[in-house]
Design a protein around this motif. Structure first.
Motif, PDB file in Angstrom:
ATOM      1  N   GLN A  74      -8.830   4.220 -11.273  1.00  0.00           N
ATOM      2  CA  GLN A  74      -9.779   4.209 -10.159  1.00  0.00           C
ATOM      3  C   GLN A  74      -9.943   2.800  -9.602  1.00  0.00           C
ATOM      4  O   GLN A  74      -9.979   2.614  -8.374  1.00  0.00           O
ATOM      5  CB  GLN A  74     -11.136   4.742 -10.613  1.00  0.00           C
ATOM      6  CG  GLN A  74     -11.196   6.244 -10.796  1.00  0.00           C
ATOM      7  CD  GLN A  74     -12.626   6.714 -10.979  1.00  0.00           C
ATOM      8  OE1 GLN A  74     -13.546   6.258 -10.297  1.00  0.00           O
ATOM      9  NE2 GLN A  74     -12.827   7.623 -11.919  1.00  0.00           N
ATOM     10  N   ASN A  88      -6.690   1.932  -7.589  1.00  0.00           N
ATOM     11  CA  ASN A  88      -6.555   2.735  -6.380  1.00  0.00           C
ATOM     12  C   ASN A  88      -7.598   2.351  -5.328  1.00  0.00           C
ATOM     13  O   ASN A  88      -7.279   2.231  -4.135  1.00  0.00           O
ATOM     14  CB  ASN A  88      -6.684   4.225  -6.714  1.00  0.00           C
ATOM     15  CG  ASN A  88      -5.448   4.766  -7.399  1.00  0.00           C
ATOM     16  OD1 ASN A  88      -4.326   4.408  -7.061  1.00  0.00           O
ATOM     17  ND2 ASN A  88      -5.640   5.647  -8.372  1.00  0.00           N
ATOM     18  N   THR A 109       1.348   3.883  -4.929  1.00  0.00           N
ATOM     19  CA  THR A 109       0.653   5.145  -4.733  1.00  0.00           C
ATOM     20  C   THR A 109      -0.190   5.483  -5.958  1.00  0.00           C
ATOM     21  O   THR A 109      -0.048   4.885  -7.032  1.00  0.00           O
ATOM     22  CB  THR A 109       1.659   6.277  -4.508  1.00  0.00           C
ATOM     23  OG1 THR A 109       2.460   6.427  -5.695  1.00  0.00           O
ATOM     24  CG2 THR A 109       2.567   5.969  -3.324  1.00  0.00           C
ATOM     25  N   ALA A 110      -1.043   6.481  -5.796  1.00  0.00           N
ATOM     26  CA  ALA A 110      -1.856   6.943  -6.923  1.00  0.00           C
ATOM     27  C   ALA A 110      -0.978   7.444  -8.057  1.00  0.00           C
ATOM     28  O   ALA A 110      -1.319   7.277  -9.240  1.00  0.00           O
ATOM     29  CB  ALA A 110      -2.812   8.036  -6.455  1.00  0.00           C
ATOM     30  N   SER A 131      -7.029   0.532  -1.670  1.00  0.00           N
ATOM     31  CA  SER A 131      -7.591   1.131  -0.456  1.00  0.00           C
ATOM     32  C   SER A 131      -8.430   0.129   0.337  1.00  0.00           C
ATOM     33  O   SER A 131      -8.583   0.263   1.555  1.00  0.00           O
ATOM     34  CB  SER A 131      -8.457   2.344  -0.805  1.00  0.00           C
ATOM     35  OG  SER A 131      -7.678   3.357  -1.398  1.00  0.00           O
ATOM     36  N   ARG A 135       0.830  -1.208   0.000  1.00  0.00           N
ATOM     37  CA  ARG A 135       0.000   0.000   0.000  1.00  0.00           C
ATOM     38  C   ARG A 135       0.864   1.257   0.000  1.00  0.00           C
ATOM     39  O   ARG A 135       0.469   2.300  -0.533  1.00  0.00           O
ATOM     40  CB  ARG A 135      -0.937  -0.021   1.208  1.00  0.00           C
ATOM     41  CG  ARG A 135      -2.045  -1.045   1.089  1.00  0.00           C
ATOM     42  CD  ARG A 135      -2.800  -1.217   2.398  1.00  0.00           C
ATOM     43  NE  ARG A 135      -3.556  -0.027   2.751  1.00  0.00           N
ATOM     44  CZ  ARG A 135      -4.885   0.006   2.865  1.00  0.00           C
ATOM     45  NH1 ARG A 135      -5.606  -1.076   2.609  1.00  0.00           N
ATOM     46  NH2 ARG A 135      -5.506   1.115   3.206  1.00  0.00           N
ATOM     47  N   ILE A 140       0.315   4.384  -9.966  1.00  0.00           N
ATOM     48  CA  ILE A 140      -0.762   3.814 -10.765  1.00  0.00           C
ATOM     49  C   ILE A 140      -1.015   4.665 -12.006  1.00  0.00           C
ATOM     50  O   ILE A 140      -1.156   4.165 -13.121  1.00  0.00           O
ATOM     51  CB  ILE A 140      -2.053   3.694  -9.939  1.00  0.00           C
ATOM     52  CG1 ILE A 140      -1.857   2.774  -8.736  1.00  0.00           C
ATOM     53  CG2 ILE A 140      -3.207   3.217 -10.823  1.00  0.00           C
ATOM     54  CD1 ILE A 140      -1.481   1.368  -9.062  1.00  0.00           C
ATOM     55  N   SER A 141      -1.058   5.977 -11.815  1.00  0.00           N
ATOM     56  CA  SER A 141      -1.319   6.890 -12.932  1.00  0.00           C
ATOM     57  C   SER A 141      -0.252   6.760 -14.006  1.00  0.00           C
ATOM     58  O   SER A 141      -0.557   6.759 -15.208  1.00  0.00           O
ATOM     59  CB  SER A 141      -1.381   8.333 -12.422  1.00  0.00           C
ATOM     60  OG  SER A 141      -1.590   9.238 -13.483  1.00  0.00           O
TER      61      SER A 141
END
Length: 265
Positions: free
Chosen positions: A241, A244, A207-208, A248, A203, A211-212
């Motif tokens: 989305q 992510n 991170t976002a 989460s 986690r 992923i992006s």
């Protein structure tokens, strides 16, 4: 944390060497203009572009968290390439795959991972199980491990069956918090004793921004035809989305994996 952008090279396929007749997608060993051999995954085969998208996301996520993955490259296939191929099935596949395909660096001399021969340590097993649970990867079983031993190290291959939510776009949100019950069949689940510890680490790593960067590497023309009402940027956003939100909610699929493991040992 600095975002990680997968810098996939583009090569041009120069020689079709031999098909790998495994499953229905007919991957092949091919040579490219950089002089290296690649396992070529074709856009015109089986699940087509969706399998290639899953390969990029799965492979680059694996690399990000420190797992061994052959280099991924974009492989350009010319329209004239398959004209001299005598096998009609292969010729049709090559014709349907003109343009950008995906190649995995061929690990010459690698052998298929056999759980009866090679014991994987608990930390590594836990990382692989966690990642496959995140990705909904149904294809890492004792029957088909999709792992190789190369230079005495364990390498992951073939994530094309992962992310199966993208075969039913309308309901993709339903898969975010699903526990992934198929993890019970994972070949490394018995060794995955550190899932809670690995969960915290993963986690932090995924991170976002990471992923992006990974979904940004997916070519536009692999995305544009997936849904008539959505463009490439919208489809990338769905993948981002999904990943992510699933990260989460990782306690859901981690708990499922732990429960399944306890039933095995």
């Amino acid at each position: 944390m600095t975002s990680i952008s997968p810098d996939l090279r583009t090569v041009r396929v120069t020689r079709y060497v031999t098909p790998l007749r495994e499953g229905g997608s007919l991957p092949a060993i091919a040579e490219a203009d950089d002089g290296f051999l690649y396992v070529l995954k074709f856009r015109g085969a089986g699940q087509g572009r969706k399998a290639l998208i899953a390969e990029i996301i799965g492979g680059e996520l694996a690399r990000t968290v420190g797992l061994k993955m052959p280099e991924l490259v974009f492989a350009e296939l010319d329209a004239a390439f398959g004209r001299s191929e005598p096998d009609e099935e292969i010729q049709d596949l090559l014709k349907a795959s003109v343009g950008l395909n995906l190649g995995l660096h061929y690990l010459s001399g690698a052998i298929t991972f056999d759980p009866a021969v090679t014991m994987v340590d608990a930390q590594l097993a836990s990382r692989i199980v966690w990642l496959d649970a995140l990705l909904l990867n149904v294809d890492r079983t004792a029957r088909n491990t999709n792992m190789l031993i190369w230079h005495k190290e364990l390498w992951l291959i073939d994530h094309g069956a992962a992310l199966y939510f993208h075969h039913a776009w309308q309901n993709w949100q339903e898969y975010v918090a699903k526990p992934f019950v198929q993890i019970k069949d994972h070949v490394l689940l018995p060794q995955a004793a550190h899932l809670a510890e690995v969960d915290a680490e993963m986690r932090t790593l995924l991170t976002a921004e990471v992923i992006s960067a990974i979904v940004a590497a997916i070519p536009d023309d692999w995305l544009n035809q997936e849904q008539e009402e959505a463009d490439a940027s919208a489809m990338r956003e769905v993948y981002a989305q999904f990943l992510n939100r699933r990260i989460s909610n990782s306690e859901i699929f981690v708990h499922e994996a732990q429960t399944a493991r306890h039933g095995l040992i």
